[in-house]
Write a protein that holds these residues in place. Structure first.
Motif, short mmCIF file in Angstrom:
data_model
loop_
_atom_site.label_atom_id
_atom_site.label_comp_id
_atom_site.label_asym_id
_atom_site.label_seq_id
_atom_site.Cartn_x
_atom_site.Cartn_y
_atom_site.Cartn_z
N ILE A 110 0.86 -1.19 0.00
CA ILE A 110 0.00 0.00 0.00
C ILE A 110 0.89 1.23 0.00
O ILE A 110 1.82 1.34 0.81
CB ILE A 110 -0.94 -0.03 1.21
N ASP A 111 0.64 2.13 -0.93
CA ASP A 111 1.52 3.31 -1.01
C ASP A 111 1.07 4.40 -0.05
O ASP A 111 0.07 4.25 0.67
CB ASP A 111 1.61 3.82 -2.46
N SER A 112 1.77 5.50 -0.03
CA SER A 112 1.49 6.55 0.98
C SER A 112 0.18 7.29 0.71
O SER A 112 -0.25 8.11 1.51
CB SER A 112 2.66 7.55 1.01
N PHE A 113 -0.47 6.96 -0.44
CA PHE A 113 -1.78 7.57 -0.74
C PHE A 113 -2.91 6.57 -0.52
O PHE A 113 -4.05 6.80 -0.92
CB PHE A 113 -1.78 8.09 -2.19
N GLY A 114 -2.53 5.43 0.07
CA GLY A 114 -3.57 4.43 0.38
C GLY A 114 -3.94 3.55 -0.80
O GLY A 114 -4.88 2.76 -0.73
N ARG A 115 -3.20 3.68 -1.92
CA ARG A 115 -3.52 2.83 -3.09
C ARG A 115 -2.86 1.46 -2.89
O ARG A 115 -1.65 1.38 -2.63
CB ARG A 115 -3.01 3.47 -4.38
N GLN A 116 -3.65 0.39 -3.03
CA GLN A 116 -3.07 -0.96 -2.90
C GLN A 116 -2.61 -1.46 -4.26
O GLN A 116 -3.36 -1.38 -5.24
CB GLN A 116 -4.07 -1.95 -2.30
N ILE A 117 -1.39 -1.96 -4.33
CA ILE A 117 -0.82 -2.48 -5.57
C ILE A 117 -1.23 -3.95 -5.70
O ILE A 117 -0.91 -4.77 -4.86
CB ILE A 117 0.72 -2.35 -5.55
N LYS A 118 -1.97 -4.22 -6.80
CA LYS A 118 -2.48 -5.58 -7.00
C LYS A 118 -2.08 -6.10 -8.37
O LYS A 118 -2.48 -7.21 -8.76
CB LYS A 118 -4.01 -5.57 -6.88
N TYR A 119 -1.29 -5.32 -9.13
CA TYR A 119 -1.09 -5.62 -10.54
C TYR A 119 0.34 -5.25 -10.92
O TYR A 119 0.80 -4.15 -10.60
CB TYR A 119 -2.12 -4.77 -11.30
N VAL A 120 1.05 -6.20 -11.51
CA VAL A 120 2.41 -5.90 -11.97
C VAL A 120 2.47 -6.09 -13.48
O VAL A 120 1.92 -7.06 -14.02
CB VAL A 120 3.48 -6.76 -11.27
N ARG A 121 3.08 -5.12 -14.16
CA ARG A 121 3.34 -5.24 -15.60
C ARG A 121 4.81 -5.64 -15.74
O ARG A 121 5.70 -4.92 -15.31
CB ARG A 121 3.06 -3.91 -16.31
N LEU A 122 5.00 -6.82 -16.29
CA LEU A 122 6.35 -7.40 -16.38
C LEU A 122 6.74 -7.52 -17.84
O LEU A 122 6.07 -8.22 -18.62
CB LEU A 122 6.35 -8.78 -15.71
N LYS A 173 6.19 2.50 -0.96
CA LYS A 173 5.87 3.65 -0.11
C LYS A 173 6.18 4.96 -0.85
O LYS A 173 5.58 5.99 -0.63
CB LYS A 173 6.68 3.60 1.19
N ASP A 174 7.15 4.91 -1.78
CA ASP A 174 7.57 6.13 -2.51
C ASP A 174 6.85 6.32 -3.83
O ASP A 174 7.24 7.16 -4.64
CB ASP A 174 9.09 6.08 -2.77
N LYS A 175 5.79 5.52 -4.07
CA LYS A 175 5.08 5.66 -5.35
C LYS A 175 4.53 7.08 -5.46
O LYS A 175 3.85 7.55 -4.54
CB LYS A 175 3.96 4.63 -5.48
N PRO A 176 4.84 7.80 -6.55
CA PRO A 176 4.39 9.19 -6.67
C PRO A 176 2.88 9.32 -6.84
O PRO A 176 2.23 8.37 -7.30
CB PRO A 176 5.13 9.69 -7.92
N ALA A 177 2.33 10.46 -6.48
CA ALA A 177 0.87 10.67 -6.54
C ALA A 177 0.34 10.43 -7.94
O ALA A 177 -0.73 9.85 -8.12
CB ALA A 177 0.53 12.09 -6.10
N ASN A 178 1.11 10.87 -8.94
CA ASN A 178 0.65 10.71 -10.32
C ASN A 178 1.82 10.81 -11.29
O ASN A 178 2.95 11.07 -10.88
CB ASN A 178 -0.40 11.78 -10.66
N GLY A 179 1.52 10.59 -12.55
CA GLY A 179 2.55 10.54 -13.58
C GLY A 179 3.26 11.87 -13.80
O GLY A 179 4.39 11.90 -14.27
N PHE A 180 2.61 12.97 -13.46
CA PHE A 180 3.26 14.28 -13.62
C PHE A 180 4.34 14.45 -12.56
O PHE A 180 5.45 14.91 -12.84
CB PHE A 180 2.22 15.40 -13.54
#
Ligand code: SF4
Length: 331
Positions: A6-18, A304-311
């Motif tokens: 879970i990142d610092s914005f509460g988004r849970q990572i459930k999907y990996v693109r490999l 934990k360091d996943k940025p808020a968005n792509g910008f």
């Protein structure tokens, strides 16, 4: 309860693109120069065993879906064996594949037998042989169109990925949608991005989400569908059509609030976001003898360091503006 990503914005990572390789048999103009890219030495590519370990540890942290991309995944030798290997991971629910369709027709019966392989995204940017050649610099339209027809008739879920390119295929948007009348296929239009080995293309018209939707609405009455929370595309139905239409605002990045994905490149670079320039090299970490427990701790801290968005991700890049080929990332 087991640990979750879970990142610092509460988004849970459930999907990996490999991305299983940076090699590709096509040379799409929005992905790489006509002469190709400098591909990584074979020894620098993750082995299938390393990929299996990475996915296994991620599934122990709650990831349930993997999308296998490239380059072109079917270019990698023994890719089918890797799919069989991955299928043994009892924590993995879905194995999705993105392909350019030039080499997979013969594999479709085997793919249909694999329970976890459910969704195939076929990248096809033109329905015209000459235009297809102009965009991909390879004369394989008949093979790709045959794959389209075989996949449409198969038990696999088929989505078409169409990168909307100003000056190339914007005149075909309605033709692609016409396919959905009689065929149960989801056609998704993707905004062009500067991951093309050169950087931002000098384009006259910006075919973003809004402009693509306006173009669609000149010919079709569309109704917005309810999509999965973390869906990358905004989806629409059309009365009397078997299939559906979607638009992926990949460059305008209006989908980041519910982003549930991370990426691993062919050489093992971990990315929290498509637009970052990589945050850690997993390959070297594994080859230095890291245990699965150490890998788990690593993933928990990286996310934990996943940025808020792509910008934000793009603004924090250390290696300059986006220009790397999408073939080195995996889309
Ligand atoms: S731009 Fe980054 S944060 Fe936004 S949806 Fe894509 S990967 Fe997720």
């Amino acid at each position: 309860m087991s640990q979750q990503l879970i990142d610092s914005f509460g988004r849970q990572i459930k999907y990996v693109r490999l991305a299983v390789t940076d090699r590709c048999n096509l040379r799409c103009q929005y992905c790489m120069p006509a002469h190709g890219i400098e591909i990584a030495p074979r020894a620098d590519l993750l082995t299938f065993k390393e990929m299996y370990r990475i996915v296994r540890v991620l599934t122990e942290l709650g990831v349930t879906k993997v999308r296998l991309t490239g380059g072109e995944p079917f270019v990698r030798k023994d890719f089918i064996k890797f799919l069989e290997m991955l299928s043994f991971n009892d924590l993995l629910e879905t194995i999705n594949i993105t392909t350019n369709g030039a080499m997979i027709a013969k594999h479709i019966p085997v793919l249909e037998q694999m329970e976890k392989v459910q969704n195939i995204n076929l990248s096809i940017d033109s329905l015209q042989k000459e235009k297809f050649f102009q965009i991909t610099r390879r004369d394989v339209f008949p093979e790709v169109y045959e794959t389209f027809e075989l996949l449409e008739q198969s038990s696999l879920n088929l989505k078409l990925n169409v990168v909307v390119q100003a000056g190339f295929n914007t005149d075909e948007i309605v033709d692609f949608i016409a396919l959905t009348k009689e065929k149960n296929v989801a056609v998704r239009f993707i905004e062009e991005m500067p991951f093309n080995g050169k950087g931002q293309r000098d384009i006259q018209e910006n075919w973003n989400y809004t402009k693509i939707l306006e173009e669609i609405q000149t010919q079709f009455q569309v109704k917005q569908m309810v999509s999965e929370k973390s869906s990358t595309s905004r989806n629409f139905s059309i009365g009397g059509h078997q299939g559906s239409v979607g638009i992926i605002p990949a460059f305008t990045r209006t989908i980041c609030n519910d982003c549930n994905r991370i990426r691993v490149t062919p050489t093992g670079t971990f990315k929290n976001c498509l637009f970052d320039d990589g945050v850690f090299n997993l390959r070297d970490f594994l080859r230095a003898g890291a245990s699965n427990e150490e890998l788990k701790e690593l993933f928990l801290s990286l996310v934990k360091d996943k940025p808020a968005n792509g910008f934000v991700a793009e603004a924090n890049r250390k290696q300059g503006n986006v220009s790397e080929s999408m073939s080195t990332i995996g889309g």
